[in-house]
Design an enzyme around this catalytic site. Structure first.
Site, mmCIF file in Angstrom:
data_model
loop_
_atom_site.group_PDB
_atom_site.id
_atom_site.type_symbol
_atom_site.label_atom_id
_atom_site.label_comp_id
_atom_site.label_asym_id
_atom_site.label_seq_id
_atom_site.Cartn_x
_atom_site.Cartn_y
_atom_site.Cartn_z
ATOM 1 N N GLU A 62 -12.505 2.869 2.942
ATOM 2 C CA GLU A 62 -11.777 3.084 4.175
ATOM 3 C C GLU A 62 -12.157 4.453 4.722
ATOM 4 O O GLU A 62 -12.070 5.453 4.008
ATOM 5 C CB GLU A 62 -10.275 3.024 3.880
ATOM 6 C CG GLU A 62 -9.425 2.816 5.096
ATOM 7 C CD GLU A 62 -7.970 2.595 4.730
ATOM 8 O OE1 GLU A 62 -7.348 1.713 5.314
ATOM 9 O OE2 GLU A 62 -7.443 3.318 3.852
ATOM 10 N N GLU B 189 0.851 -1.194 0.000
ATOM 11 C CA GLU B 189 0.000 0.000 0.000
ATOM 12 C C GLU B 189 0.883 1.239 0.000
ATOM 13 O O GLU B 189 1.730 1.409 0.877
ATOM 14 C CB GLU B 189 -0.937 0.026 1.208
ATOM 15 C CG GLU B 189 -1.793 1.293 1.194
ATOM 16 C CD GLU B 189 -2.890 1.327 2.244
ATOM 17 O OE1 GLU B 189 -2.911 0.462 3.130
ATOM 18 O OE2 GLU B 189 -3.738 2.243 2.141
HETATM 19 MN MN MN Z 1 -5.536 2.813 2.933
#
Ligand code: MN
Length: 289
Positions: free
Chosen positions: A243, A149
């Site tokens: 998210e 990520e």
């Molecule tokens: Mn994230």
């Protein structure tokens, strides 16, 4: 139906992972119509893996696990003991992900989540590559995928852009290491929402959708239309996970790492339903013509 599985981060519903909290999280994830739950492993000591797996199976939900490391257990450190603790944390987290029935383990697997007071050193980067090579081999034996990520400069000094992440993945050199883009971080570091997606192309393996302030989708200024068009351009078919964080739902560790000081919403289940519809609508538009 969308071509992508849609997911939601567990911290929309609860800050911990006790059995009671997991039952609540899984129930609300299913109720909101998602295919996948993303669980951060920051609270893994309180997680009952067998219980959570049974609940996930009963609900028919997929699972993705994520995490960042800690400054005391950091594979980008120059200190071999700190690196070894980071490697152990990654190994244990991969095992938990596998135990839950997940095939994807992603996040800041390469550093702590927090502001570094210095640039990444050559030794630190070599340690990241070495540990993640081993983890990729371990994951491959379980037919699992690792995600890198890309996080902003205030949360890591290892990879801040898609170009950084591709170089790191090249150096790790295993096909089961994929790139994970997050619109919240892209807004801070990338030129726009299209170039990085095109650059990553078929190496994109996971996506986080978050607003510029990590609150309600559509309440901020991010150009999600362009981002979803870019995903359609590259025929991205992997998971897309919402998210969002608010001081209304707090994890004692992760919320501090992510600097969640503000209340951006109170009702997680309502937020989740809205976000799923928002993402499904954007996907439908992007694939309509
Ligand atoms: Mn994230």
């Amino acid at each position: 139906m969308t071509i992508n599985k849609l997911g939601v981060h567990a911290l929309v519903f609860a800050g911990g992972t006790s059995p009671e909290q997991m039952t609540h999280i899984i129930t609300e994830t299913k109720r909101a119509g998602y295919d996948v739950l993303e669980l951060s492993l920051h609270d893994s000591p309180s997680l009952d893996v067998a219980h959570a797996r049974a609940e996930l199976d009963k609900a028919g939900l997929g699972i993705v696990c994520s995490r960042g490391l800690a400054f005391s257990a950091d594979v980008s450190s120059e200190d071999p003991e700190v690196v070894a603790r980071g490697a152990k944390l990654l190994h244990d987290s991969l095992e938990i992900t596998h135990g839950l029935g997940g095939s994807h383990f992603t996040g800041a697997l390469y550093s702590a989540l927090g502001k570094y007071g210095h640039a990444l050193s050559a030794t630190g980067r070599a340690n990241v590559v070495s540990v993640l090579k081993d983890l990729a081999v371990e994951a491959q034996a379980k037919q699992m995928t690792l995600g890198l990520e890309i996080c902003n400069r205030y949360e890591t000094n290892v990879i801040n852009t898609a170009a950084d992440a591709l170089r790191l993945a090249d150096d790790i050199g295993h096909d089961n290491v994929v790139i994970h883009l997050d619109t919240y971080h892209m807004n801070i570091e990338e030129d726009d929402f299209v170039r990085p997606v095109h650059l990553v192309g078929d190496r994109l393996g996971y996506v986080h959708i978050g607003e510029n302030h990590r609150g309600y989708l559509g309440s901020g200024h991010l150009d999600f239309t362009s981002f979803f068009h870019a995903l359609a351009d590259i025929n991205y078919s992997g998971p897309i996970t919402f998210e969002s964080f608010s001081s209304a739902v707090v994890s004692p560790t992760l919320s501090n790492d992510l600097a969640i000081w503000r209340n951006l919403w109170n009702d997680g289940p309502a937020l989740a339903i809205h976000a799923r519809q928002f993402m499904a609508n954007r996907l439908e538009i992007a694939h309509a013509i």
